[in-house]
Design an enzyme around this catalytic site. Structure first.
Site, mmCIF file in Angstrom:
data_model
loop_
_atom_site.group_PDB
_atom_site.id
_atom_site.type_symbol
_atom_site.label_atom_id
_atom_site.label_comp_id
_atom_site.label_asym_id
_atom_site.label_seq_id
_atom_site.Cartn_x
_atom_site.Cartn_y
_atom_site.Cartn_z
ATOM 1 N N LYS A 71 -62.840 123.567 -3.790
ATOM 2 C CA LYS A 71 -62.445 123.463 -5.205
ATOM 3 C C LYS A 71 -63.514 122.813 -6.075
ATOM 4 C CE LYS A 71 -58.617 121.277 -4.042
ATOM 5 N NZ LYS A 71 -58.435 121.612 -2.623
ATOM 6 N N LEU B 2 -51.446 131.563 -0.378
ATOM 7 C CA LEU B 2 -50.461 132.109 -1.311
ATOM 8 C C LEU B 2 -51.158 132.890 -2.432
ATOM 9 C CD1 LEU B 2 -48.009 129.073 -1.709
ATOM 10 C CD2 LEU B 2 -47.723 131.102 -0.271
ATOM 11 N N ASP C 40 -56.274 115.553 -6.388
ATOM 12 C CA ASP C 40 -56.368 116.897 -5.814
ATOM 13 C C ASP C 40 -55.422 117.855 -6.533
ATOM 14 O OD1 ASP C 40 -57.405 118.705 -3.704
ATOM 15 O OD2 ASP C 40 -55.302 118.746 -3.090
ATOM 16 N N LYS D 100 -56.283 121.248 -8.897
ATOM 17 C CA LYS D 100 -55.637 122.552 -8.737
ATOM 18 C C LYS D 100 -55.033 123.026 -10.062
ATOM 19 C CE LYS D 100 -54.560 121.840 -3.833
ATOM 20 N NZ LYS D 100 -53.495 121.612 -2.831
#
Length: 824
Positions: free
Chosen positions: A580, A614, A679, A683
């Protein structure tokens, strides 16, 4: 009558010659044969070198002569029984003495004319034909040696003589009628003038000799025996997946051979074409292989294109100027000037505006070409009618050839689309009116890449080879390689994707290889053959390999990797990553990476940045691409925090539950990295950006669940001690939620251009109420999903689901290569 021609590789060693004899024996049982032979491999070049040295007065030519003598003596001694050697050796020695005398003359007068050189270079074929004919006789086979200088008559254009067809055909027919032997072993390449002066037929002369014999005798077939299985779809030295084709038309073979296919040469085909004689190309060392039939008309229509070939090194000469528009004779003057200097034009292209004319020539002719064109157009250049004469170097010409291309729309589009997706720029294009050939010029460094790209696109039945370069072999990276290894056969069978690991690196070692690194043995290969990891060197070597359909996979959690993404994407190498760091840094970097990917026709994919495997990022991207507007996003985006608050009911102290989660591997080694919410914030930042909003990390309001007194703990043990002091506070939060018939959820929300991450209470009507275990969940509200949100739910962490998500991204890269306006 059947004509067999054996090239230098087919007669280059005693073992090879024995194979030739075996082939002749099987053929002569059915037909009368003319066997045309080349010199032993390398001998023609040695003869040229000797002549040049002798002309310089350099006696070292004698050592080469001695080497030729020893090689042929060795061949005779190995192939002939002692009782039958003397006659062969005597005949060979007489020829060799003749060669020695001529070279001595050249040495003495220090002069080498083209006529003399033709005489010298013809000895190679004379040597090999003599030995083969005597070898056949020694085995009881009726054979006779024929020096074709007595039969094939030409003009006096020494070095590349033109045959006098009528006389040559008559000589051949009369010779065959007067000869009783079943097999005539004829010298290839050599001929003579009407005054019996030795000439040669130029490049591919031995093949041409075979074709001349075939046409003169109306042979059933002309067989060209070489060291490959036939006419190949591409040069196997450049395209490893190249294979031989079963059939090709004369026109296809000529087009391919003009552009570098070295199995046959264009003049070879002309006599056969005029007489409608089929040519069969066979492999001397694999005679059981069916080879390639070249015929006037090919009814077998397998595939759209027959093959590809290339000229590795060319230069382009371009003249341009507005004063050329509408002026007749410019092209004729340019081509005439080049013709005066005997400069061959490989490719021609002219803009419809008549503003520019471009020709491709060999690099060695570039300087002369520019000078002679400048002289021809000196007045126009002085008057500014012609602006400039430009020379471009280090280029290659690639030709895509096939009779089936005619009148089938979209072939050129497929060619250029495949090249564009791999970042290969086309410098010039030419297509004949026959539609049988599309030729284009690319940078020389891209020749091999272009050939492999097109070969995959047209010849492998939709199979796409993906070249993978992986950095990071920890839990995610090693699991990814394990899954690919287990599924590679299925991926090939079901999706026609061939995944090749070409580079792998961890924090200590790195390995890049032209050959695919075995997926089931990468670790030991890396340990045994790897060198110290240097990311800059890894990226540089990956770029220099210049492979088509390359994908760089960053499976690290490091911030040291993403600074290289821009350079990688600029090289048209796609990037796939669960890391990320790049997407959660500044908006400027996020935007630039997507723009770079779009500009260079490659992919930047990061589905696993949020929610592991996902389909979250891809779903939002598709919604935005199709015109939907994302109005609100909310979700539980941490598997760790999902587990903690799905499990926590106050019966077990919160600090103890965090310890249990860490022991189960649900948290980072330092749980503060999960509890601080950063975190989750990263996202949410990525999701907001993918939704089309500009946002920075500092714009997000994040509730840090680590108690203030525990944030600066010196170690994990101290952290847990300090966290324990806050157990009552967490218990009170849980009780309050329970009393209100609600549950605690750590929710990330983006709405009205505001981003918030905090602990909230949700009731039974909320989509998140029934969340369990470590599952993630995301609710997307949009102009299309305004009342009932689109909900994505499932495991949001784990090595296997993350690796599966990475594989999905790789497959999407393979199938599309270019993505939406978001650059994804």
């Amino acid at each position: 009558m059947r004509i067999l021609k054996f090239g230098g590789s087919s007669v280059g060693t005693p073992d090879a010659l024995q194979k030739v004899v075996n082939i002749i024996e099987t053929r002569q049982k059915k037909d009368r044969l003319v066997v045309v032979v080349s010199a032993f491999r390398g001998v023609t070049d040695q003869l040229i070198d000797m002549a040049a040295l002798a002309a310089k007065g350099d006696q070292s030519y004698l050592s080469i002569l001695n080497g030729i003598e020893e090689r042929h003596y060795k061949t005779i001694n190995e192939l002939f029984p002692a009782s039958k050697r003397s006659e062969v050796i005597t005949s060979f020695k007489m020829m060799l003495n003749e060669l020695d005398d001529v070279l001595q003359g050249v040495y003495l007068i220090r002069e080498l004319t083209k006529k003399t050189l033709d005489f010298i270079v013809g000895f190679g074929e004379r040597f090999s034909a003599l030995i083969l004919s005597r070898l056949l006789v020694s085995k009881g086979i009726s054979a006779v040696f024929s020096d074709t200088r007595k039969l094939i008559k030409t003009d006096n254009n020494f070095g590349s003589a033109r045959i006098i067809t009528a006389i040559t055909f008559q000589n051949i027919r009369e010779f065959i009628e007067e000869t009783d032997s079943d097999i005539i072993v004829a010298t290839g390449f050599i001929s003579s003038t009407m005054d019996d002066e030795s000439t040669t037929l130029g490049r591919g002369g031995s093949d041409y000799t075979a074709s001349i014999f075939g046409a003169a005798l109306l042979a059933e077939v002309i067989e060209i025996w070489t060291d490959v299985d036939g006419l190949m779809t591409a040069d196997p030295r450049k395209v490893k997946n190249a294979f031989s084709v079963d059939f090709a038309s004369y026109e296809e073979a000529m087009e391919l051979s003009h552009f570098g296919a070295k199995v046959i040469y264009p003049p070879t085909i002309q006599p056969a074409l005029k007489s409608a004689i089929p040519i069969l190309i066979k492999n001397t060392f694999k005679p059981e292989h069916p080879g390639t039939w070249i015929k006037r008309e090919v009814k077998e229509k397998n595939g759209i294109i027959r093959g590809m070939s290339s000229i590795e090194h060319v230069s382009l000469i371009t003249i341009k100027g507005s004063g050329m528009i509408g002026v007749s004779g410019v092209s004729a003057r340019m081509f005439g000037a080049l013709a005066k200097e005997n400069i061959n034009i490989i490719l021609i292209t002219q803009s419809s505006s008549e503003h520019t004319i471009t020709v491709a020539i060999l690099p060695g002719d570039a300087a002369t070409a520019k000078k002679t064109i400048a002289e021809e157009f000196s007045e126009e250049i002085s008057a500014d009618i012609i602006d400039e004469i430009r020379v471009e170097r280090d280029l290659s010409v690639i030709a895509v050839v096939g009779d089936n291309m005619r009148q089938i729309p979209g072939i050129a589009g497929r060619v250029f689309n495949a090249l564009g997706r791999n970042g290969i720029n086309i410098v010039a294009i030419a297509q004949g009116s026959s539609e049988r050939n599309i030729s284009f010029v690319v940078d020389r460094k891209n020749e091999k890449k272009a050939m492999n790209t097109l070969h995959d696109a047209f010849f492998l039945s939709g199979v796409k080879t993906m070249n993978l370069f992986l950095v990071g072999t920890g839990l995610i990276g090693s699991t990814l390689l394990k899954i690919i290894s287990e599924q590679e056969k299925e991926l090939y069978k079901e999706y026609q994707i061939d995944l090749n690991l070409k580079g792998v690196a961890n924090s200590k070692q790195m390995l890049l290889s032209d050959e695919a690194i075995p997926l089931d043995d990468w670790n030991s290969r890396l340990s045994d053959k790897g060198k110290a990891t240097d990311l800059k060197d890894f990226v540089a070597e990956m770029r220099s390999m210049n492979l088509p359909n390359s994908v760089f996979i960053d499976c690290t959690a490091s911030a040291d990797i993403y600074p290289f993404y821009d350079e990688i994407l600029t090289a048209s190498i796609s990037v796939v990553t669960p890391n990320k760091k790049a997407n959660s840094t500044t908006q400027k970097i996020f935007t630039r990476l997507h723009q770079t990917a779009r500009k260079h026709n490659c992919a930047y994919r990061y589905e696993t940045n949020v929610g592991a495997g996902l389909p979250i990022i891809g779903t939002i991207n598709e919604m935005v691409t199709t015109g939907d507007s994302i109005e609100k996003i909310e979700g539980v985006l941490s598997g760790t925090l999902s587990y903690l608050f799905n499990t926590y009911d106050g019966s077990v102290p919160f600090s103890e539950l965090v310890k249990q989660a860490r022991d189960k591997g649900y948290t980072e080694p330092d749980p503060r990295e999960d509890l601080n919410g950063h975190d989750v914030g990263r996202k949410l930042l990525i999701l907001a950006r993918v939704s089309g909003y500009e946002l920075e990390f500092d714009d997000i309001d994040i509730q840090n669940l680590v108690p203030e007194n525990a944030r600066d703990a010196d170690n994990i043990e101290q952290f847990f001690e300090l966290l324990e002091e806050s157990d009552n506070e967490f218990a009170a939060l849980a009780k309050k939620a329970t009393d209100a018939e609600k549950k605690l959820c750590y929710i990330a929300r983006f709405e009205d251009n505001k981003a918030v991450v905090k602990l909230e209470q949700v009731d039974i009507r909320h989509p998140f109420y029934n969340l369990s275990g470590t599952d993630n969940i995301l609710a997307i509200y949009s102009s299309h999903y305004d009342e009932n949100p689109l909900v994505v739910k499932g495991p949001g962490a784990g090595a296997y689901v993350t690796s599966a998500g990475i594989i999905s991204d790789i497959l999407r890269v393979a199938n599309t290569k270019a993505y939406s306006n978001a650059g994804y």
